[in-house]
Motif scaffolding. Structure first.
Motif, PDB file in Angstrom:
ATOM      1  N   GLU A  53       2.385  -9.025  -1.720  1.00 31.95           N
ATOM      2  CA  GLU A  53       2.167  -7.612  -1.370  1.00 31.95           C
ATOM      3  C   GLU A  53       3.049  -7.262  -0.193  1.00 31.95           C
ATOM      4  N   ILE A  54       3.559  -6.054  -0.221  1.00 35.98           N
ATOM      5  CA  ILE A  54       4.512  -5.687   0.814  1.00 35.98           C
ATOM      6  C   ILE A  54       4.498  -4.174   0.977  1.00 35.98           C
ATOM      7  N   ASP A  55       4.795  -3.733   2.179  1.00 39.02           N
ATOM      8  CA  ASP A  55       4.914  -2.294   2.415  1.00 39.02           C
ATOM      9  C   ASP A  55       6.379  -2.004   2.711  1.00 39.02           C
ATOM     10  N   ILE A  56       7.102  -1.607   1.660  1.00 42.85           N
ATOM     11  CA  ILE A  56       8.543  -1.427   1.812  1.00 42.85           C
ATOM     12  C   ILE A  56       8.864  -0.321   2.812  1.00 42.85           C
TER      13      ILE A  56
END
Lengths: 130, 130
Positions: free
Chosen positions: A100-103
């Motif tokens: 999971e990542i918050d670009i």
DNA sequence: TCTAAATTTGTAATCATTACAATTTTATAA
DNA sequence: TTATAAAATTGTAATGATTACAAATTTAGA
């Protein structure tokens, strides 16, 4: 996930092969290669052709329900999860995991010169099992 | 940049082919494919073999002075700039540009399960010339 | 200079992917 | 239901990138 509806909603006629290939991708989430997809599904569909796997994946990509994962330069993997996420490959066991990542937190400099439409983030290292 | 020293410092004997290939990569910064490298250098070194280009790039990668850029699943590109940066490919003109980036700003969730050693960020879209 | 090791080279083999035509399946209309 | 056309699937052959490998060349050291 209703695979038939998902395909239909994306202008893809839901043939048996297409349903099975999408189902395999979506349920396993292991970012398989064409060979892996073919080997697993040919047990269910004995007439399955590898060309069909290639054709179908290309169709999925063109219609936006599948993406390629090119974390290595010698193998193309496929992913049916289209929500924003990165990929991590363990150099030891070779598995590819979703991250999971918050670009939006990524800060680029001079990025104004480009209109970015897609972002792919690939990480490598060692997973906690290895 | 003193290419001979750079190769020597990284345990690579600086043959003519190796110097020229590294120089080409470093000076042009266009993330070329093997074919592009070969086509351009064979003018300087008429005896050059494509196998040598492959061998040399593998040697560079193993010794940490070159990296692959796998922004497309059907072409492998090479990059001699090892400082942290992302890559942007324009879907219209096909050029691959370097993008300065601060990877430390990237916020991962659940990333503790992995020990990340390398990060690759690939962007696609349209450049300001297209 | 001589010899061994390293490097380069060219050819053949391999492997993933694509092209393409034939076959099969599906959809539509009479 | 049957006939026909369109779409999908399949198998084989072709393509193209990469690798394997052995021969030739170059380099380094005695």
């Amino acid at each position: 996930m209703d695979f038939v509806s998902h395909l239909t909603n994306n202008n893809i006629k839901p043939s048996l092969q297409r349903i099975k290939i999408f189902e395999y991708l979506y349920d396993n989430r292991k970012h398989p290669t064409v060979d892996t997809i073919y080997s697993n599904l040919v047990e269910d569909i004995p007439t399955l052709s590898k060309t069909t796997v290639y054709n179908t994946l290309k169709l999925f990509i063109d219609n936006g329900i599948t993406a390629t994962v090119t974390i290595e330069d010698n193998e193309v993997r496929y992913d049916a999860i289209m929500e924003e996420h990165a990929h991590f490959k363990c150099d030891t066991c070779g598995n590819v995991y979703d991250v999971e990542i918050d670009i939006s937190t990524l800060k680029f400099k001079k990025i104004k010169a480009f209109k970015v439409e897609t972002t792919n983030i690939y990480l490598k290292g060692k997973c906690n099992k290895c």
